[in-house]
Design an enzyme around this catalytic site. Structure first.
Site, mmCIF file in Angstrom:
data_model
loop_
_atom_site.group_PDB
_atom_site.id
_atom_site.type_symbol
_atom_site.label_atom_id
_atom_site.label_comp_id
_atom_site.label_asym_id
_atom_site.label_seq_id
_atom_site.Cartn_x
_atom_site.Cartn_y
_atom_site.Cartn_z
ATOM 1 N N GLU A 101 -6.763 -7.874 -3.263
ATOM 2 C CA GLU A 101 -7.513 -7.249 -2.170
ATOM 3 C C GLU A 101 -8.559 -8.173 -1.561
ATOM 4 O O GLU A 101 -9.045 -7.926 -0.458
ATOM 5 C CB GLU A 101 -8.202 -5.991 -2.702
ATOM 6 C CG GLU A 101 -8.155 -4.815 -1.760
ATOM 7 C CD GLU A 101 -6.777 -4.251 -1.603
ATOM 8 O OE1 GLU A 101 -6.244 -4.336 -0.493
ATOM 9 O OE2 GLU A 101 -6.215 -3.734 -2.583
ATOM 10 N N ASP B 254 -8.554 -9.112 2.058
ATOM 11 C CA ASP B 254 -8.999 -8.230 3.142
ATOM 12 C C ASP B 254 -10.412 -8.554 3.614
ATOM 13 O O ASP B 254 -10.858 -8.018 4.628
ATOM 14 C CB ASP B 254 -8.910 -6.752 2.722
ATOM 15 C CG ASP B 254 -7.507 -6.190 2.932
ATOM 16 O OD1 ASP B 254 -6.695 -6.842 3.606
ATOM 17 O OD2 ASP B 254 -7.229 -5.086 2.425
ATOM 18 N N THR C 88 0.895 -1.156 0.000
ATOM 19 C CA THR C 88 0.000 0.000 0.000
ATOM 20 C C THR C 88 0.928 1.198 0.000
ATOM 21 O O THR C 88 2.105 1.078 0.359
ATOM 22 C CB THR C 88 -0.915 0.012 1.254
ATOM 23 O OG1 THR C 88 -1.744 -1.137 1.238
ATOM 24 C CG2 THR C 88 -1.788 1.259 1.352
ATOM 25 N N SER D 262 -10.966 -2.250 5.079
ATOM 26 C CA SER D 262 -9.601 -1.750 4.899
ATOM 27 C C SER D 262 -9.093 -1.115 6.185
ATOM 28 O O SER D 262 -9.871 -0.750 7.071
ATOM 29 C CB SER D 262 -9.603 -0.697 3.792
ATOM 30 O OG SER D 262 -8.347 -0.081 3.692
ATOM 31 N N SER D 263 -7.786 -0.973 6.278
ATOM 32 C CA SER D 263 -7.184 -0.201 7.373
ATOM 33 C C SER D 263 -6.642 1.134 6.884
ATOM 34 O O SER D 263 -6.085 1.910 7.683
ATOM 35 C CB SER D 263 -6.031 -0.987 8.004
ATOM 36 O OG SER D 263 -6.496 -2.186 8.549
ATOM 37 N N THR E 93 -3.720 1.181 -2.827
ATOM 38 C CA THR E 93 -3.163 -0.147 -2.587
ATOM 39 C C THR E 93 -3.543 -1.153 -3.652
ATOM 40 O O THR E 93 -4.584 -1.003 -4.304
ATOM 41 C CB THR E 93 -3.648 -0.670 -1.209
ATOM 42 O OG1 THR E 93 -2.961 -1.882 -0.891
ATOM 43 C CG2 THR E 93 -5.142 -0.925 -1.183
ATOM 44 N N GLY F 83 0.854 -0.329 5.199
ATOM 45 C CA GLY F 83 1.223 -1.279 6.262
ATOM 46 C C GLY F 83 0.106 -2.140 6.800
ATOM 47 O O GLY F 83 0.188 -2.571 7.956
ATOM 48 N N GLY F 84 -0.956 -2.398 6.016
ATOM 49 C CA GLY F 84 -2.018 -3.275 6.528
ATOM 50 C C GLY F 84 -2.592 -2.710 7.817
ATOM 51 O O GLY F 84 -2.780 -1.499 7.954
HETATM 52 N N1 GLY Z 1 -4.897 -3.792 1.799
HETATM 53 C C1 GLY Z 1 -4.665 -3.156 3.023
HETATM 54 C C2 GLY Z 1 -5.837 -2.381 3.524
HETATM 55 O O1 GLY Z 1 -6.652 -1.919 2.732
HETATM 56 O O2 GLY Z 1 -5.956 -2.235 4.714
#
Ligand code: GLY
Length: 557
Positions: free
Chosen positions: A406, A409, A367, A438-439, A385, A459-460
């Site tokens: 994705e 997720d 991301t 998502s984060s 991302t 960073g997830g």
């Molecule tokens: N792929 C990471 C996020 O969207 O949190």
């Protein structure tokens, strides 16, 4: 609290990527993941473009020069402050129409280890081009073609491959080989993306030409769509022509809340990030107001923030998903009374047992993110991302861009962690045309209606910690932009149990105190912060020194 001397120490350790401004007049600034996107965005603003123009041009550029995460095959979120009003653009990927709840389970009901992470079946319908188009329609000053052109030129004429990119490409190819994965990745990147080589991407240039000349139709129909669908059909993917034409980027109301006199503008669902940041800052404040602020980066401070994080992630797992499919109890989750009540259970002297922390009402980590402020005081925080580094690891043949992975997720099975160790249930189960949780947390902070901070990171799940800490570090501990991006950070997310992930650089005393309390310390870097900070009317911008970012402040002409 001011951390005397930290700036010099950090510059000594990491070198200086920050660009403190000495100008008091109108300025504009960028903090970008790479030098190419930084230059393109600065050129656009020098030519009279606003922050949105610069963001669109940077987004397309990163699809060429930052293939780990920059994309047209993925999605993202854009937090906007424009003409004194807030806005939020959701261009997150959507599940294809034929996606189904159990699509990643094998005959025994177990989650397949790689199907949601690698190859065509891992991809959601890309949202980036639709997102940039929407942003352009609503806010841009410069023509669409002008904004796509720099990326097209870089793809057509090539760019010199930075060493850090070449390293990531070669390590990725080794990993693919070690795991025996069939992919066309090395055909596109292997021999060409070597250090210092002039890397040209003719198929991507042709796709960008169609996008430049035909806008949305240049991606979601016609030749580009044909390439995507043919690749899907040949490789077990699900995305159809109908899916591509049904994709929509959505305008949403951002989460806004007051914190210590600042107005924080951040990501609503389908991001978990905004609610998480509101809860995290609120719980830390509730404890600090009763017990005082522990010293910066002391064991007591890390424990307090981790205890709050435990509760944030318990709520995330239970309550957060795509608001178009699931009723997210947003108002309750960010209610200050609820947050203060959650904070009451924080034990400052011991770790709360993980099993006792239940929802109170409950992701390679790539991301990328960029932050922009234009000369009119508008700002864009944009996080984008394709999920893991290099996404699904496969290129849509003929179209020349990497596809996202994705779908990981989503919660493939209740309670089974995804790549980032995040669990979920009903709220984030797979459904056709649903957006995966998502984060990503692109965030803007206002002080008296003026930009104070623009921040975000990849960073997830660790994104939420990077953003929260960038706010605490600049606005509570008074660190400069440069100090804030380069000071060591930490992350705790309920599971794995009592584990604090931390950058190298914490003191022995801090680490000893935490291990003495029973924490497991997992020393691994995460994130890549790009922040713009306004102090005393002056902008400063900084990109984390461990990445290949570039931050610049310019005086407006
Ligand atoms: N792929 C990471 C996020 O969207 O949190």
């Amino acid at each position: 609290m001011r951390i005397i001397g930290l700036s010099c120490f950090i510059v000594f350790l990491f070198g200086c990527t920050a660009a403190p401004s000495t100008q008091t007049e109108s300025e504009y600034a960028v903090a970008m993941p790479d030098e190419f996107a930084a230059q393109v965005a600065l050129d656009v603003m020098a030519e009279g473009g606003n922050a949105i123009d610069a963001a669109i041009a940077a987004q397309f550029t990163l699809a060429v020069t930052y293939p780990e995460a920059g994309n047209i095959g993925g999605g993202g979120f854009m937090t906007i402050y424009m003409d004194n009003a807030t806005d939020f653009l959701d261009y997150r990927e959507m599940a294809p129409a034929t996606a189904s709840r159990d699509m990643y389970l094998d005959d025994n009901g177990d989650v397949h280890p790689t199907d949601s992470l690698f190859g065509a079946k891992a991809s959601g319908i890309p949202g980036t081009v639709a997102g940039m188009w929407q942003a352009h329609q609503k806010y841009a000053k410069l023509p669409w073609a002008r904004l796509v052109q720099p990326a097209l030129t870089l793809a057509e004429e090539g760019f010199r491959v930075p060493e850090k990119l070449a390293g990531r490409v070669s390590r990725y190819i080794k990993r693919l080989e070690q795991r025996g994965r069939e992919s066309n990745f090395s055909d596109y990147f292997g021999n060409a993306a070597t250090p210092g080589a002039l890397f040209k991407q003719p198929e991507l240039a042709a796709t960008l030409t169609r996008i430049r000349d035909h806008g949305l139709a240049g991606f979601y129909s016609g030749e580009t769509a044909d390439h995507i669908v043919e690749f899907m059909q040949a490789n077990g993917g699900l995305i159809s022509h109908e899916d591509l034409s049904n994709y929509v980027a959505k305008w949403r109301t951002p989460i806004t809340f007051n914190w210590r006199g600042y107005e924080i503008i951040t990501s609503p669902p389908p991001s978990s990030g905004g609610i998480a940041v509101a809860q995290w800052l609120g719980m830390v404040d509730a404890v600090v107001s009763n017990n005082g602020l522990p010293p910066y980066n002391s064991g007591h401070y890390l424990h307090l923030v981790s205890e709050a994080g435990k509760r944030v992630f318990a709520d995330r797992a239970e309550y957060l998903g795509d608001p178009d499919f699931f009723t997210v109890p947003q108002t309750q989750l960010v209610d200050p009374d609820y947050i203060a009540k959650r904070a009451q259970a924080i034990n400052l002297n011991a770790i709360s047992p993980t099993g006792d922390v239940q929802p109170g009402l409950y992701e390679s980590e790539d991301t990328t993110h960029f932050s922009i402020v234009d000369k009119w005081g508008n700002a864009v925080a944009n996080t984008t991302t394709i999920n893991l580094s290099f996404g699904a690891g496969v290129v849509a043949e003929g179209a020349g861009f990497l596809l996202n992975d994705e779908m990981d997720d989503f919660s493939a099975k209740p309670g089974v962690p995804n790549f980032f160790g995040a669990v979920g249930g009903e709220a984030n189960a797979i459904e056709p045309y649903k957006r995966m949780l998502s984060s990503m947390t692109p965030t803007i902070v206002l002080d008296d209606n003026k930009i104070k901070l623009v921040t975000g990171s990849p960073g997830g799940t660790t994104i939420i910690s990077s953003v929260t800490l960038s706010i605490l570090n600049t606005l509570l501990f008074d660190l400069s932009a440069e100090e804030a991006v380069n000071s060591p950070r930490f992350h705790h997310q309920l599971l794995p149990k009592d584990t604090i992930r931390m950058h190298p650089g914490f003191t022995v005393a801090t680490k000893q105190m935490l291990t003495g309390m029973g924490y497991t310390l997992d020393e691994r870097r995460f994130g890549d912060l790009h922040v713009i900070l306004q102090q005393d009317g002056k902008l400063s911008a900084a990109s984390e020194a461990s990445g290949r970012g570039k931050a610049v402040v310019e005086k407006a002409q």
